[in-house]
Design a protein around this motif. Sequence first.
Motif, PDB file in Angstrom:
ATOM      1  N   THR A 388       1.171  -1.287  -0.016  1.00 56.45           N
ATOM      2  CA  THR A 388      -0.146   0.358  -0.224  1.00 56.45           C
ATOM      3  C   THR A 388       0.406   0.857  -0.352  1.00 56.45           C
ATOM      4  O   THR A 388       0.880   2.069  -1.038  1.00 56.45           O
ATOM      5  CB  THR A 388      -0.342  -0.211   1.176  1.00 56.45           C
ATOM      6  OG1 THR A 388      -1.661  -1.020   1.413  1.00 56.45           O
ATOM      7  CG2 THR A 388      -1.393   0.801   1.573  1.00 56.45           C
ATOM      8  N   LEU A 389       1.569   1.566   0.779  1.00 53.70           N
ATOM      9  CA  LEU A 389       2.951   2.416   1.056  1.00 53.70           C
ATOM     10  C   LEU A 389       3.875   3.010  -0.363  1.00 53.70           C
ATOM     11  O   LEU A 389       3.899   3.269  -1.136  1.00 53.70           O
ATOM     12  CB  LEU A 389       3.755   2.551   2.266  1.00 53.70           C
ATOM     13  CG  LEU A 389       3.511   2.410   3.365  1.00 53.70           C
ATOM     14  CD1 LEU A 389       4.161   1.821   4.154  1.00 53.70           C
ATOM     15  CD2 LEU A 389       2.554   3.357   3.648  1.00 53.70           C
ATOM     16  N   ARG A 390       3.708   1.608  -1.644  1.00 54.27           N
ATOM     17  CA  ARG A 390       4.151   1.592  -2.950  1.00 54.27           C
ATOM     18  C   ARG A 390       3.604   2.959  -3.681  1.00 54.27           C
ATOM     19  O   ARG A 390       3.763   3.216  -4.336  1.00 54.27           O
ATOM     20  CB  ARG A 390       4.945   0.503  -3.213  1.00 54.27           C
ATOM     21  CG  ARG A 390       6.402  -0.563  -2.024  1.00 54.27           C
ATOM     22  CD  ARG A 390       7.011  -1.730  -2.918  1.00 54.27           C
ATOM     23  NE  ARG A 390       8.113  -1.872  -2.246  1.00 54.27           N
ATOM     24  CZ  ARG A 390       7.727  -2.884  -1.266  1.00 54.27           C
ATOM     25  NH1 ARG A 390       6.555  -3.218  -1.304  1.00 54.27           N
ATOM     26  NH2 ARG A 390       8.704  -3.132  -0.189  1.00 54.27           N
ATOM     27  N   GLU A 391       2.299   1.879  -3.445  1.00 52.01           N
ATOM     28  CA  GLU A 391       1.283   2.669  -4.410  1.00 52.01           C
ATOM     29  C   GLU A 391       0.657   3.910  -4.096  1.00 52.01           C
ATOM     30  O   GLU A 391       0.593   4.753  -4.555  1.00 52.01           O
ATOM     31  CB  GLU A 391      -0.361   1.467  -4.093  1.00 52.01           C
ATOM     32  CG  GLU A 391      -0.326   0.168  -4.507  1.00 52.01           C
ATOM     33  CD  GLU A 391      -1.300  -0.376  -4.455  1.00 52.01           C
ATOM     34  OE1 GLU A 391      -2.459  -0.140  -3.708  1.00 52.01           O
ATOM     35  OE2 GLU A 391      -1.716  -1.528  -4.444  1.00 52.01           O
ATOM     36  N   ARG A 392       0.898   4.036  -3.103  1.00 56.41           N
ATOM     37  CA  ARG A 392       0.667   5.945  -2.592  1.00 56.41           C
ATOM     38  C   ARG A 392       2.041   6.529  -2.639  1.00 56.41           C
ATOM     39  O   ARG A 392       2.090   8.136  -3.164  1.00 56.41           O
ATOM     40  CB  ARG A 392       0.206   5.659  -0.964  1.00 56.41           C
ATOM     41  CG  ARG A 392      -1.072   4.831  -0.546  1.00 56.41           C
ATOM     42  CD  ARG A 392      -1.337   5.451   0.832  1.00 56.41           C
ATOM     43  NE  ARG A 392      -2.569   4.958   1.390  1.00 56.41           N
ATOM     44  CZ  ARG A 392      -3.228   4.768   2.649  1.00 56.41           C
ATOM     45  NH1 ARG A 392      -2.301   5.177   3.264  1.00 56.41           N
ATOM     46  NH2 ARG A 392      -4.059   4.403   2.570  1.00 56.41           N
ATOM     47  N   ASN A 393       3.481   6.456  -2.938  1.00 55.09           N
ATOM     48  CA  ASN A 393       4.440   6.874  -2.663  1.00 55.09           C
ATOM     49  C   ASN A 393       5.599   6.687  -3.680  1.00 55.09           C
ATOM     50  O   ASN A 393       6.407   6.960  -3.924  1.00 55.09           O
ATOM     51  CB  ASN A 393       5.467   6.575  -1.248  1.00 55.09           C
ATOM     52  CG  ASN A 393       4.452   6.992   0.023  1.00 55.09           C
ATOM     53  OD1 ASN A 393       4.308   7.899  -0.243  1.00 55.09           O
ATOM     54  ND2 ASN A 393       4.352   6.034   0.833  1.00 55.09           N
ATOM     55  N   GLY A 394       5.133   5.336  -5.128  1.00 49.44           N
ATOM     56  CA  GLY A 394       5.698   5.463  -5.809  1.00 49.44           C
ATOM     57  C   GLY A 394       6.064   3.500  -5.599  1.00 49.44           C
ATOM     58  O   GLY A 394       6.647   3.158  -4.531  1.00 49.44           O
ATOM     59  N   HIS A 396       9.093   2.418  -6.283  1.00 47.79           N
ATOM     60  CA  HIS A 396      11.005   2.492  -5.434  1.00 47.79           C
ATOM     61  C   HIS A 396      10.959   3.104  -4.419  1.00 47.79           C
ATOM     62  O   HIS A 396      12.275   3.388  -3.717  1.00 47.79           O
ATOM     63  CB  HIS A 396      11.633   3.308  -6.105  1.00 47.79           C
ATOM     64  CG  HIS A 396      11.301   2.755  -8.324  1.00 47.79           C
ATOM     65  ND1 HIS A 396      11.910   1.601  -8.518  1.00 47.79           N
ATOM     66  CD2 HIS A 396      11.211   3.202  -8.909  1.00 47.79           C
ATOM     67  CE1 HIS A 396      12.158   1.484  -9.842  1.00 47.79           C
ATOM     68  NE2 HIS A 396      11.142   2.356 -10.264  1.00 47.79           N
ATOM     69  N   TRP A 397       9.346   3.039  -3.755  1.00 50.42           N
ATOM     70  CA  TRP A 397       9.399   3.433  -2.237  1.00 50.42           C
ATOM     71  C   TRP A 397      10.055   2.706  -1.616  1.00 50.42           C
ATOM     72  O   TRP A 397       9.898   1.255  -1.183  1.00 50.42           O
ATOM     73  CB  TRP A 397       7.963   4.132  -1.647  1.00 50.42           C
ATOM     74  CG  TRP A 397       8.331   4.327  -0.126  1.00 50.42           C
ATOM     75  CD1 TRP A 397       8.022   5.269   0.611  1.00 50.42           C
ATOM     76  CD2 TRP A 397       7.955   3.481   0.922  1.00 50.42           C
ATOM     77  NE1 TRP A 397       8.146   5.514   1.540  1.00 50.42           N
ATOM     78  CE2 TRP A 397       7.822   4.512   1.960  1.00 50.42           C
ATOM     79  CE3 TRP A 397       7.732   1.885   0.403  1.00 50.42           C
ATOM     80  CZ2 TRP A 397       7.867   3.104   3.686  1.00 50.42           C
ATOM     81  CZ3 TRP A 397       7.734   1.249   2.035  1.00 50.42           C
ATOM     82  CH2 TRP A 397       7.656   2.016   3.210  1.00 50.42           C
ATOM     83  N   GLN A 398      10.821   2.842  -0.505  1.00 44.92           N
ATOM     84  CA  GLN A 398      11.244   2.265   0.095  1.00 44.92           C
ATOM     85  C   GLN A 398      11.162   2.392   1.940  1.00 44.92           C
ATOM     86  O   GLN A 398      11.559   4.130   2.399  1.00 44.92           O
ATOM     87  CB  GLN A 398      12.937   1.549  -0.470  1.00 44.92           C
ATOM     88  CG  GLN A 398      13.355   0.422  -1.425  1.00 44.92           C
ATOM     89  CD  GLN A 398      13.271  -0.676  -1.299  1.00 44.92           C
ATOM     90  OE1 GLN A 398      12.667  -1.242   0.558  1.00 44.92           O
ATOM     91  NE2 GLN A 398      12.928  -1.560  -1.976  1.00 44.92           N
TER      92      GLN A 398
END
Length: 458
Positions: A388-394, A396-398
């Motif tokens: 979910t965090l990758r969907e919201r922040n891109g 390549h979010w880590q």
Amino acid sequence: MIKRLLWLALLPLSAQAADDFARQWPLQLSQADAGAYRVPLDGAVYAAAHWRDLRDVRVIDADGKPVASAVYAAATPLAGPLRTLPLQWFALPVAVAGEDDLSVVVQRDTAGKVVSIRNSVAGNTAPTAADPVWLVDLGDEAGKLRTLTVDWADANASVDLGYRLEGSNDLRGWQVLDPQVRLVQLSNQQRALRNTTIRVESGLRYLRLVPLQRSGAPALKALRGEFADAVDAGDWQWQDLSASAGGNAKDGYLYALQGRLPVQRLDVVMPPNSAVSWTVSSRDADRATGGDEPQWQTLTQGWNAWNLSQAGEQQQSAPLETSGIVSDRQWRLQAEPGAAPSQAPVLRLGYRPGSVVFLAQGRAPYLLVSGSANVDAAQATLEPMLATLRERNGAHWQPAAATLGAAEQRAGDAAYQPAKAPRDWKNMLLWAVLVLGALAVAGFAFSLLRSNRTGNNV
């Protein structure tokens, strides 16, 4: 006395091992309030790990309590930029595609490339004819396809059709990749609704779209594919192993690996101007069945490793890619008959370090611990949150970075010893109570008998 023993027997037992991990590493956080962190693993963490699935690699807080964490055993290559290419496709009659074996109608070259299909229908099938099956040959691009897009000859045609997406590597056995794909192309008052792209997650070479309806599909103009190449980040780590005692050129050279490295590449250090074909095998004690010695698992046969020295420059064979991650501890090299080198070669095992993602629960500072034979497989499920965090922040979010400090001894080798089965103190105390009760009853009976004898004498 008996009441006291009963009370003790009913007390909850809470004896636990004070320290159950072999080694520990202090964690240094790049941000103090990030909430979630990712720490890359190094060879020392893998060497300390006991379990194949790294269940004994965890993060604890300052009070020694475990925090929510998830272990990623080996890093995967990053996806490169997407490429869009036209796909080679063929139209098949539905009756032919329903057969289990397409070799009777498909002609392939020596590399497996489909060059023609006998009795196939034309690509510009009329709308009134039975809808054909579309067969796609991905060739060398197999495993890289991410999406498949359908282009109709009539861009304004109204389409709402269903297909079954299947895949195969030999045109014989087919796997259902998606039981129902909907292709929609509708327009109304200069507004369009279009869904002609199919998501593909498969490494199979041949794909086919089987219609779920008998007719209604317009003529097909083209199929396009969106491909993504894996980009090697170049962060490979290598572990060099020397042959152990007991191996020889005839039966094979033996190698022992400490820990659970996620091996994905193999290499052999060859002397100059030499070439040998090797059979590589691995095994581990946890693969043994019924107390027998574990069996060797053959990873590859006929792997030709060579080293050529020419005009002062050395050239050598490329490392061998394994089919998946191998975390066995024992390895064996067997040379082809008559081609064994004069001395045991050095076996090199390559791996890409994985990582641990954890949440900043409890009190800092945090420790990463590794190595225990007495932990269960329960791990926090963080992937839904991370997705979910990758969907919201891109994509390549880590999580924020964390790094390992200097390794420290914790419980040492004692952590690798399976814990002794706990004694059933409650059961033992109850038996003691019963024995004492029986003795008390016997004593009371003996006292009565003695008093009766005394009365009779009087």
